[in-house]
Design a protein around this motif. Sequence first.
Motif, mmCIF file in Angstrom:
data_model
loop_
_atom_site.group_PDB
_atom_site.id
_atom_site.type_symbol
_atom_site.label_atom_id
_atom_site.label_comp_id
_atom_site.label_asym_id
_atom_site.label_seq_id
_atom_site.Cartn_x
_atom_site.Cartn_y
_atom_site.Cartn_z
ATOM 1 N N LEU A 73 -7.689 73.270 7.611
ATOM 2 C CA LEU A 73 -8.471 73.438 6.389
ATOM 3 C C LEU A 73 -7.853 72.647 5.243
ATOM 4 O O LEU A 73 -8.557 71.978 4.476
ATOM 5 N N LEU A 74 -6.529 72.694 5.174
ATOM 6 C CA LEU A 74 -5.806 71.962 4.136
ATOM 7 C C LEU A 74 -6.091 70.462 4.253
ATOM 8 O O LEU A 74 -6.292 69.764 3.254
ATOM 9 N N ASN A 75 -6.152 69.980 5.470
ATOM 10 C CA ASN A 75 -6.492 68.597 5.747
ATOM 11 C C ASN A 75 -7.876 68.240 5.223
ATOM 12 O O ASN A 75 -8.071 67.206 4.585
ATOM 13 N N LYS A 76 -8.818 69.107 5.510
ATOM 14 C CA LYS A 76 -10.202 68.894 5.081
ATOM 15 C C LYS A 76 -10.295 68.837 3.566
ATOM 16 O O LYS A 76 -11.005 68.000 3.009
ATOM 17 N N ILE A 77 -9.582 69.755 2.914
ATOM 18 C CA ILE A 77 -9.606 69.793 1.455
ATOM 19 C C ILE A 77 -9.001 68.509 0.894
ATOM 20 O O ILE A 77 -9.535 67.910 -0.037
ATOM 21 N N GLY A 78 -7.902 68.055 1.517
ATOM 22 C CA GLY A 78 -7.277 66.810 1.095
ATOM 23 C C GLY A 78 -8.233 65.631 1.220
ATOM 24 O O GLY A 78 -8.341 64.800 0.314
ATOM 25 N N ASN A 79 -8.960 65.579 2.327
ATOM 26 C CA ASN A 79 -9.942 64.514 2.531
ATOM 27 C C ASN A 79 -11.035 64.565 1.472
ATOM 28 O O ASN A 79 -11.469 63.521 0.969
ATOM 29 N N ALA A 80 -11.478 65.784 1.166
ATOM 30 C CA ALA A 80 -12.557 65.937 0.188
ATOM 31 C C ALA A 80 -12.099 65.462 -1.195
ATOM 32 O O ALA A 80 -12.842 64.768 -1.899
ATOM 33 N N ILE A 81 -10.852 65.797 -1.567
ATOM 34 C CA ILE A 81 -10.317 65.356 -2.862
ATOM 35 C C ILE A 81 -10.236 63.834 -2.890
ATOM 36 O O ILE A 81 -10.581 63.189 -3.886
ATOM 37 N N ASP A 82 -9.836 63.260 -1.771
ATOM 38 C CA ASP A 82 -9.777 61.808 -1.648
ATOM 39 C C ASP A 82 -11.150 61.187 -1.894
ATOM 40 O O ASP A 82 -11.276 60.161 -2.564
ATOM 41 N N LYS A 83 -12.167 61.835 -1.356
ATOM 42 C CA LYS A 83 -13.533 61.326 -1.519
ATOM 43 C C LYS A 83 -14.024 61.473 -2.950
ATOM 44 O O LYS A 83 -14.776 60.627 -3.434
ATOM 45 N N VAL A 84 -13.611 62.558 -3.617
ATOM 46 C CA VAL A 84 -13.992 62.718 -5.021
ATOM 47 C C VAL A 84 -13.426 61.543 -5.820
ATOM 48 O O VAL A 84 -14.093 60.975 -6.676
ATOM 49 N N GLU A 85 -12.188 61.157 -5.479
ATOM 50 C CA GLU A 85 -11.522 60.108 -6.251
ATOM 51 C C GLU A 85 -11.995 58.706 -5.877
ATOM 52 O O GLU A 85 -12.067 57.819 -6.724
ATOM 53 N N HIS A 86 -12.326 58.515 -4.611
ATOM 54 C CA HIS A 86 -12.650 57.157 -4.156
ATOM 55 C C HIS A 86 -14.110 56.960 -3.775
ATOM 56 O O HIS A 86 -14.491 55.898 -3.327
ATOM 57 N N GLY A 87 -14.891 57.999 -3.942
ATOM 58 C CA GLY A 87 -16.318 57.888 -3.644
ATOM 59 C C GLY A 87 -16.668 58.429 -2.276
ATOM 60 O O GLY A 87 -15.826 58.462 -1.368
ATOM 61 N N GLY A 88 -17.900 58.882 -2.147
ATOM 62 C CA GLY A 88 -18.375 59.399 -0.869
ATOM 63 C C GLY A 88 -18.364 60.913 -0.793
ATOM 64 O O GLY A 88 -18.739 61.489 0.221
ATOM 65 N N TYR A 89 -17.951 61.548 -1.882
ATOM 66 C CA TYR A 89 -17.934 63.007 -1.851
ATOM 67 C C TYR A 89 -19.360 63.555 -1.852
ATOM 68 O O TYR A 89 -20.230 63.063 -2.558
ATOM 69 N N GLY A 90 -19.572 64.591 -1.039
ATOM 70 C CA GLY A 90 -20.883 65.229 -0.998
ATOM 71 C C GLY A 90 -21.883 64.495 -0.126
ATOM 72 O O GLY A 90 -23.070 64.787 -0.166
ATOM 73 N N ILE A 91 -21.387 63.524 0.664
ATOM 74 C CA ILE A 91 -22.255 62.796 1.584
ATOM 75 C C ILE A 91 -21.938 63.243 3.010
ATOM 76 O O ILE A 91 -20.772 63.292 3.405
ATOM 77 N N CYS A 92 -22.978 63.562 3.761
ATOM 78 C CA CYS A 92 -22.794 64.017 5.137
ATOM 79 C C CYS A 92 -22.195 62.900 5.987
ATOM 80 O O CYS A 92 -22.673 61.765 5.962
ATOM 81 N N GLU A 93 -21.150 63.240 6.749
ATOM 82 C CA GLU A 93 -20.472 62.215 7.561
ATOM 83 C C GLU A 93 -21.289 61.829 8.780
ATOM 84 O O GLU A 93 -21.043 60.801 9.400
ATOM 85 N N VAL A 94 -22.255 62.661 9.137
ATOM 86 C CA VAL A 94 -23.041 62.374 10.337
ATOM 87 C C VAL A 94 -24.285 61.552 9.987
ATOM 88 O O VAL A 94 -24.510 60.476 10.526
ATOM 89 N N CYS A 95 -25.101 62.055 9.048
ATOM 90 C CA CYS A 95 -26.377 61.386 8.785
ATOM 91 C C CYS A 95 -26.367 60.573 7.487
ATOM 92 O O CYS A 95 -27.297 59.811 7.221
ATOM 93 N N GLY A 96 -25.318 60.734 6.653
ATOM 94 C CA GLY A 96 -25.213 59.933 5.440
ATOM 95 C C GLY A 96 -26.080 60.404 4.284
ATOM 96 O O GLY A 96 -26.151 59.749 3.249
#
Length: 129
Positions: A73-96
Amino acid sequence: MDKKKLDYFKNKLMFERKSLMELIEQMRKNDTIDSKMEIASELSYYDNHPSDLASEFNDIQRGMAFRKNEEALLNKIGNAIDKVEHGGYGICEVCGKPISEERLEFVPYAENCVECQNKLNDSMPREKK
Ligand SMILES: [Zn+2]
């Protein structure tokens, strides 16, 4: 998603990460899981209390599964924070497609939209009873 919304979800993620890290840190400090494991493997040389041992092993497995879960879970949260900072947050990884904000409100580190998540859940092997 606008900047204000992104900041809002980032704060949420940061808060979740902090409390999760504290929880994992505390589990490591207590080290109850690891020391129990040692005791159990020592005990297994003797056949004194087989039933006690069985419940002991269940505790250990539960504890290890729990810690593994928290770390994933900690990993997932880290990835999400990364996406907030670098773009792509809130976009589905499967269908886009964008993930609904109601879902992000509930699961701020969601990687998939509801539809894709349901499909993923369906394809997962069912637990044996
Ligand atoms: Zn999707």
